[in-house]
Design an enzyme around this catalytic site. Structure first.
Site, short mmCIF file in Angstrom:
data_model
loop_
_atom_site.label_atom_id
_atom_site.label_comp_id
_atom_site.label_asym_id
_atom_site.label_seq_id
_atom_site.Cartn_x
_atom_site.Cartn_y
_atom_site.Cartn_z
N LYS A 139 17.02 -60.05 -13.90
CA LYS A 139 15.83 -59.42 -13.65
C LYS A 139 16.09 -57.88 -14.45
O LYS A 139 16.35 -56.95 -13.65
CB LYS A 139 15.42 -59.02 -12.19
CG LYS A 139 14.08 -58.54 -11.93
CD LYS A 139 14.12 -58.41 -10.48
CE LYS A 139 12.65 -57.80 -10.06
NZ LYS A 139 11.37 -58.09 -10.44
N1 PMP Z 1 8.86 -63.08 -12.24
C1 PMP Z 1 8.72 -61.99 -12.60
C2 PMP Z 1 8.69 -61.63 -14.11
C3 PMP Z 1 9.01 -60.72 -11.80
O1 PMP Z 1 8.80 -59.52 -11.90
C4 PMP Z 1 8.90 -61.21 -10.21
C5 PMP Z 1 9.01 -60.26 -9.26
N2 PMP Z 1 10.30 -59.89 -8.92
C6 PMP Z 1 9.01 -62.72 -10.11
C7 PMP Z 1 8.76 -63.60 -11.07
C8 PMP Z 1 9.00 -63.19 -8.50
O2 PMP Z 1 10.30 -63.05 -8.18
P1 PMP Z 1 10.65 -62.97 -6.54
O3 PMP Z 1 9.78 -63.78 -5.74
O4 PMP Z 1 11.98 -62.86 -6.30
O5 PMP Z 1 10.13 -61.14 -6.25
#
Ligand code: PMP
Length: 296
Positions: free
Chosen positions: A160
């Site tokens: 991330k």
């Molecule tokens: N894809 C992207 C590009 C994101 O920014 C997020 C948010 N973190 C997600 C998917 C979903 O991830 P999560 O459910 O862990 O928040």
């Protein structure tokens, strides 16, 4: 609603490298490696009723994201968890959005990261729904992004990492400039991938279909919702999805820590209904994060 102050001009405290510092003093220098070379990773997590949902999963993904960018955080998952709890308590909020952020500092400047030190900050603020609730009740409108999720051999796609949000930000801006709420991104092969900050789920004939996360984040909310659906005996198929198929899906929703479960009304030329199964899963997710027993 009153205009919120800029993010650098608020009351409260931010956890910075082990200390709680006054909000306005949580600064970095302009000659910081992360600002020039995108050497930063972050988390987005929510607290509900004073408890941070899936906290350890977020803290461990933060460490993993940094590792994928070649740096190790000197804080363990338990230490990051404790710092997040301290920040939430200091904020006095029960419901909050939280942002842990780790980056390479200003110890050195240049492409070479050798010799930079890892830093960590954690902030919490009030963030209601990610999309306007009235809009989301009918289903948000997505454009088709002009940018594609990159191949796993061209970027650390499972981190991330701030750098990967360059194309998300451009796609979101393009969507908003054209009157849409967000954008659906395809991947480098042309397969359906995800939105700019949330994963994608489709429903057809009572079966849920979601793209295999082989070049984007396998979201924590995504995994939670898949589990909730399976607990209800609903079939969830993880596979490659091509745009040609979008016409045949009846329902479409997004998942993310910020977006939670968000209904989609349209994506480019394709329209979707806000159906019972999507509503049920949104409610199941809401019950789970609020630790209410699921109704059967
Ligand atoms: N894809 C992207 C590009 C994101 O920014 C997020 C948010 N973190 C997600 C998917 C979903 O991830 P999560 O459910 O862990 O928040």
């Amino acid at each position: 609603m009153a205009e919120q102050a800029n993010f650098d001009d608020r009351d409260g405290f931010i956890w910075l490298d082990g200390k709680m510092v006054p909000w306005r003093d949580a600064n970095v220098h302009v000659l910081t490696h992360a600002l020039h070379y995108a050497s930063s990773v972050f988390e987005g997590q929510r607290a509900y009723g004073g408890k941070i949902f899936k906290l350890s999963e977020h803290s461990s993904r933060l460490r993993k994201s940094a590792e994928l960018l070649g740096f190790d955080l000197p804080w363990s998952v338990e230490e990051i968890n404790a710092a997040c709890i301290e920040v939430l308590e200091a904020s006095g909020m029960q419901d909050a959005y939280m942002r842990p952020l780790a980056w390479r500092g200003s110890e050195k400047m240049g492409v070479s990261p050798t010799g930079t030190k890892p830093h960590l900050a954690i902030a919490a603020w009030a963030w209601g729904k990610y999309f306007d609730p009235a809009l989301a009740a009918r289903g948000i409108r997505l454009s088709i992004a002009p940018w594609r999720r990159p191949a796993p051999y061209t970027a650390p796609v499972h981190s991330k990492a701030a750098g990967l949000y360059m194309i998300a930000t451009l796609s979101k801006q393009h969507a908003e400039d054209h009157g849409f709420n967000d954008a659906l991104m395809f991947d480098w092969r042309g397969q359906v991938a995800e939105a700019t900050g949330a994963n994608a789920f489709f429903i057809r004939d009572g079966v849920i279909h979601t793209p295999t996360p082989d070049c984007f984040l396998n979201g924590i909310t995504r995994q939670t919702v898949m589990d909730l659906a399976r607990r209800r005996g609903i079939e969830v198929v993880e596979r490659a999805i091509w745009p040609e198929e979008l016409e045949s899906f009846e329902q479409f929703f997004l998942t993310g820590s910020a977006a939670e479960v968000t209904f989609v009304g349209s994506a480019g030329p394709w329209n979707f209904e806000v159906g019972d199964l999507s509503r049920q899963l949104a409610k199941d997710y809401d019950d789970l994060v609020h630790e209410r027993p699921a109704n059967t």
